[in-house]
Design a protein around this motif. Structure first.
Motif, PDB file in Angstrom:
ATOM      1  N   GLY A   1       0.738  -1.181  -0.103  1.00 14.93           N
ATOM      2  CA  GLY A   1       0.103  -0.116   0.110  1.00 14.93           C
ATOM      3  C   GLY A   1       0.918   1.314  -0.038  1.00 14.93           C
ATOM      4  N   ARG A   2       0.015   2.350  -0.384  1.00 10.31           N
ATOM      5  CA  ARG A   2       0.738   3.572  -0.953  1.00 10.31           C
ATOM      6  C   ARG A   2      -0.172   4.587  -0.498  1.00 10.31           C
ATOM      7  N   SER A   3       0.271   5.855   0.530  1.00  5.55           N
ATOM      8  CA  SER A   3      -0.818   6.792   1.220  1.00  5.55           C
ATOM      9  C   SER A   3       0.242   8.014   1.390  1.00  5.55           C
ATOM     10  N   PRO A   4      -0.372   9.137   1.773  1.00  7.38           N
ATOM     11  CA  PRO A   4       0.350  10.196   2.851  1.00  7.38           C
ATOM     12  C   PRO A   4       0.669   9.691   3.955  1.00  7.38           C
ATOM     13  N   ALA A   5       0.343   8.493   4.565  1.00  2.00           N
ATOM     14  CA  ALA A   5       0.581   8.258   5.984  1.00  2.00           C
ATOM     15  C   ALA A   5       1.497   6.903   6.022  1.00  2.00           C
ATOM     16  N   MET A   6       2.567   6.917   5.661  1.00  2.00           N
ATOM     17  CA  MET A   6       3.574   6.265   5.538  1.00  2.00           C
ATOM     18  C   MET A   6       4.774   6.504   6.391  1.00  2.00           C
ATOM     19  N   MET A   7       5.528   5.421   7.177  1.00  2.00           N
ATOM     20  CA  MET A   7       6.664   5.624   7.863  1.00  2.00           C
ATOM     21  C   MET A   7       7.782   6.295   7.236  1.00  2.00           C
ATOM     22  N   THR A   8       8.588   6.839   8.075  1.00  2.00           N
ATOM     23  CA  THR A   8       9.620   7.336   7.345  1.00  2.00           C
ATOM     24  C   THR A   8      10.802   6.236   7.065  1.00  2.00           C
ATOM     25  N   GLY A   9      10.710   5.160   8.019  1.00  2.00           N
ATOM     26  CA  GLY A   9      11.223   4.153   7.878  1.00  2.00           C
ATOM     27  C   GLY A   9      11.533   3.353   9.569  1.00  2.00           C
ATOM     28  N   TYR A  10      12.363   2.379   9.642  1.00  2.00           N
ATOM     29  CA  TYR A  10      12.654   1.941  10.746  1.00  2.00           C
ATOM     30  C   TYR A  10      13.786   2.499  11.456  1.00  2.00           C
ATOM     31  N   HIS A  11      13.897   3.033  12.526  1.00  2.00           N
ATOM     32  CA  HIS A  11      14.965   3.676  13.250  1.00  2.00           C
ATOM     33  C   HIS A  11      16.132   3.024  13.399  1.00  2.00           C
ATOM     34  N   GLY A  12      17.085   3.530  12.590  1.00  2.00           N
ATOM     35  CA  GLY A  12      18.669   2.889  12.488  1.00  2.00           C
ATOM     36  C   GLY A  12      18.641   1.676  11.798  1.00  2.00           C
ATOM     37  N   ARG A  13      17.777   1.156  11.205  1.00  2.00           N
ATOM     38  CA  ARG A  13      17.408  -0.308  10.424  1.00  2.00           C
ATOM     39  C   ARG A  13      17.113   0.047   8.903  1.00  2.00           C
ATOM     40  N   SER A  14      17.991   0.417   8.171  1.00  2.00           N
ATOM     41  CA  SER A  14      17.875   0.774   6.689  1.00  2.00           C
ATOM     42  C   SER A  14      17.650  -0.708   6.001  1.00  2.00           C
ATOM     43  N   ASP A  15      18.114  -1.689   6.361  1.00  2.00           N
ATOM     44  CA  ASP A  15      17.950  -3.045   5.858  1.00  2.00           C
ATOM     45  C   ASP A  15      16.344  -3.410   5.856  1.00  2.00           C
TER      46      ASP A  15
END
Length: 509
Positions: free
Chosen positions: A355-369
């Motif tokens: 899914g895609r929307s305006p409400a998506m996380m930036t990412g996992y903290h310190g976990r780029s993988d």
């Protein structure tokens, strides 16, 4: 600028809205818990004290501020004060182990952690990277900046972290999900038609959960009143809802089940309710129908993720023939289904939900993988979030979920969806609660095993399994069925299947 004007903006912040509500309706109740109440004017003042104390202690903007406690007014003011200081509120589960809590604090980098009587003992003997402040002791009041202190102004950008929410850790190492101010603003902003401005909202799930925040934050953003339960109890919920003339609630399916099972449910005056919502776990069609029939107001089910992605919505009252689904994508949300190779499936076929929307996380903290593993990109390079669920769209565009992809059982080369088996098992009159997990099998690769909680005394697992298997296809049949006093669940009602699989792995062959 008035709150009404702010709420029409493309971007604003919740701390700014709270300031406007305090100026315009300072005497109105903002928060209610079992110990008291707090007005918008008082809330704004104490939020200032929290923010100023964080700045005094050198907690820099965009730094995490950890909170691990049961829901309360004090918890709420710390959460909001962290935002006003430009920090990222980082609520942690008090049901985690002390070791896990300490690990999440370290991972977040929070220099300060707020605890209460229910959690401070868990951290005894743990290696801590943060100083602790007990919300239940006089030390909290002593820590606050003096009354009337104003924090230094901070500039909050849309991409700045609003909060970091950690995954439960029941399926591995908890991951910090970073959600931005832009995401939260979009979430508050899009609730313009939900009536939160004059709402009295029951908060009956933990404040570390996104399930709770999706109702708690719009309630305060629009100027309503949040009634906070420290711990959920079905009868107490009904008593509070009737006494407070509650209008809104977000509950998870197991809570709806317990509330509707209260013997004198129909004697409670719930006529003020306008909107009840549900998310976070499978919600049976039969239970939805019961809520619609007996509880005033709309029932709306949302399907989505803490990480963001896409969200679907089912207005149960208006769609009585679609209660087996989770509804259709809401405006501005794009949901696709893909196969194991990352290709979109044909209409009507099953696939993994992205899914895609305006409400998506930036990412996992310190976990780029881990962030990359959670993403899928379409042919135009647009970013989607993998939901981890398998589903299909019906001919009317309603999404029907099959199961978590990781819970899919592959037995003898056949795909078995535990939800199909659970739906049959739940129909047995002696079964009050049930679930199915896959376990290793030398003969079949994996095989389905059921667990159930009995309704009353004298149930026979062998007879229930035989009854269930008679109603299943040959490739679906349970290989074993175990009775349990209760199923392990997270604080928001999800069955912890990994714990059940671990229990089976420990049983001698």
């Amino acid at each position: 600028m008035t709150a009404a004007t702010l709420l029409t903006s493309d971007f604003e912040t919740l701390p700014t809205l709270l300031r406007a509500h305090a100026a315009e309706q300072g005497a109105k109740l903002a928060l209610v818990d079992e110990f008291g109440t707090i007005s918008y004017a008082t809330l704004d003042r104490i939020v200032d004290q929290v923010a100023a104390a964080l700045q005094r202690d050198g907690v820099e903007q965009r730094t995490c501020v950890a909170i691990c406690a049961t829901p309360s007014i004090n918890y709420s003011v710390v959460f909001l004060g962290a935002l006003r200081a430009g920090c990222a509120a980082t609520p942690l589960s008090p049901s985690a182990t002390g070791e896990s809590i300490a690990a999440m604090i370290r991972d977040s980098g929070a220099p300060i952690a707020f605890v209460d009587a229910s959690t401070i003992g868990l951290l005894d003997g743990q290696s801590l990277s943060a100083s602790l402040i007990d919300l239940d002791s006089p030390s909290f009041s002593a820590w606050l900046a003096p009354e009337g202190t104003k924090p230094a102004d901070v500039t909050i950008l849309p991409e700045d972290p609003f909060n970091v929410i950690y995954s439960s850790g029941t399926t591995g190492t908890p991951k910090g999900i970073v959600q931005s101010h832009a995401m939260r603003w979009a979430h508050i902003h899009r609730n313009s038609g939900a009536g939160f401005g004059d709402a009295v909202t029951m908060i009956a799930t933990p404040l570390y959960s996104n399930t709770t925040l999706v109702t708690f934050l719009p309630t305060l953003g629009w100027g309503g009143t949040a009634v906070i339960m420290k711990k959920f109890d079905a009868r107490r919920f009904l008593e509070l809802a009737a006494a407070q003339r509650a209008t809104h609630a977000m509950l998870v399916p197991v809570q709806y089940n317990r509330i509707m099972a209260v013997p004198d449910f129909d004697h409670f005056d719930l006529s003020a309710f306008r909107l009840k919502t549900c998310t976070s776990a499978p919600f049976s069609a039969a239970l939805k129908a019961d809520v619609v029939a007996r509880w005033p107001g709309l029932l709306v089910e949302y399907y989505g993720m803490t990480e963001g992605g896409g969200t679907t919505m089912l207005v149960a009252n208006a769609n009585p023939t679609k209660l087996h689904s989770v509804g259709v994508p809401i405006d501005g949300h794009d949901i696709r289904l893909i196969d194991d190779d990352g290709n979109e499936v044909a209409p009507g076929d099953m696939g993994e939900v992205v899914g895609r929307s305006p409400a998506m996380m930036t990412g996992y903290h310190g976990r780029s993988d881990a962030t990359r593993a959670a993403e899928w990109y379409d042919a135009e390079g647009r970013r989607y979030i993998r939901h981890g669920d398998v589903g299909r769209f019906d001919e009317d565009g309603f999404l029907i979920l099959m199961d978590r992809k990781k819970d899919l059982i592959i037995s003898g080369g056949f795909n078995i969806y535990p939800s199909d088996l659970e739906a049959v098992l739940a129909q047995h009159p002696d079964v009050a609660d049930s679930t199915v997990v896959g376990v290793p099998s030398e003969a079949w690769g994996e095989t389905p095993v059921g667990f159930y909680v009995a309704r009353g005394e004298g149930s026979d697992p062998a007879a229930i399994m035989a009854w269930t298997n008679e109603r299943l296809g040959k490739t679906q049949r349970l290989s074993a069925l175990h009775q349990a006093s209760e199923l392990p669940r997270s604080a928001i009602g999800k069955v912890l299947k990994r714990e059940l699989r671990d229990q089976l792995a420990k049983v001698p062959a």
